[in-house]
Design an enzyme around this catalytic site. Sequence first.
Site, short mmCIF file in Angstrom:
data_model
loop_
_atom_site.label_atom_id
_atom_site.label_comp_id
_atom_site.label_asym_id
_atom_site.label_seq_id
_atom_site.Cartn_x
_atom_site.Cartn_y
_atom_site.Cartn_z
N ILE A 193 -4.49 -8.82 0.60
CA ILE A 193 -3.21 -9.49 0.39
C ILE A 193 -3.38 -11.00 0.41
CG2 ILE A 193 -0.93 -9.86 1.42
CD1 ILE A 193 -1.23 -6.88 2.44
N ASN A 236 -1.58 -14.27 7.74
CA ASN A 236 -1.85 -12.99 7.09
C ASN A 236 -2.94 -12.18 7.77
OD1 ASN A 236 -2.17 -11.05 4.75
ND2 ASN A 236 -4.14 -12.11 4.66
N SER A 286 4.92 -5.62 9.44
CA SER A 286 4.69 -4.27 8.95
C SER A 286 5.88 -3.39 9.25
CB SER A 286 3.43 -3.68 9.61
OG SER A 286 3.29 -2.30 9.31
N TYR A 335 -0.91 -1.30 17.34
CA TYR A 335 -0.58 -2.00 16.09
C TYR A 335 0.93 -2.14 15.94
CZ TYR A 335 -0.50 -2.98 11.05
OH TYR A 335 -0.29 -3.54 9.82
N LYS A 371 2.85 -5.75 15.92
CA LYS A 371 3.58 -6.23 14.74
C LYS A 371 5.04 -6.54 15.10
CE LYS A 371 0.56 -6.37 11.39
NZ LYS A 371 0.24 -7.64 10.71
N THR A 378 -5.61 -2.06 0.90
CA THR A 378 -6.53 -3.02 1.49
C THR A 378 -7.60 -2.23 2.23
OG1 THR A 378 -5.30 -3.13 3.56
CG2 THR A 378 -4.63 -4.66 1.80
#
Length: 247
Positions: A19, A88, A140, A153, A157, A188
């Site tokens: 990204i 990012n 996310s 995670y 986020k 990704t």
Amino acid sequence: MSNRLENKITVITGATSGIGEATARRFIEEGATVVLAGRSEEKGEALVKELGERAVFKRTDIMSEDDIAALVDFTVEKFGRLDCLFNNAGAGDRTTVDSFDEDEFARIMRLLVGAPAFGIKHAARVMKDSGGGSIINNASIAGHRLNQGGYLYSGAKAGAAGFMRAIAKAGGRFGITANCVALGGTRTPAVADLIPDAETEKRALSQYVIRRLGEPEDPAGMILFLCSDAASWITGQTYPVNGGYSF
């Protein structure tokens, strides 16, 4: 060709792949000068050679506040200001509620919450004295929906979105805007690890209105908009870019 970011000085972390790279390419097309931040000098210099004179590379380890501060200082020393920061860089994890230890907790939180927080800190330090700027965090759907990504995670986020709202409130009087893009599954390297085969991908796609994974180029349009003057009265928001998963 439009030039919505003409003369904008931008920094993108994790800019040498996925990204970050796709967004850097789009920014260059729209007239920006881009400082590509990443750990791989080989990838960074190769990308600069391809993108041309409006791209420069600065080796940066986002796990180091000193490196993040040096990245911002490098940008201001070279170009005189910083107009836009896209936080990012990051990585996924596979933890469950009972499967992580102190070291893993510290690593994930430092990477996904700490790095954007320090990026915000040092970008705001220079933006508040130069009339403002735009900060965008790569968030996310995992920060807002259950069963998306690892346990740590998801929490991290959500934390990154929290820091975004804090700087939106504190930075508004200086002309600093802060927003997030909440991404769905995007092709990704990190997502490839989580979706290793066609059957897993088929199950994942059943949750999306648009029946495909995102491509690295898909979020770039929203990120570009949030960095542009057209978004100068938008702050403190999280924008889903996820193929309709949030319906």
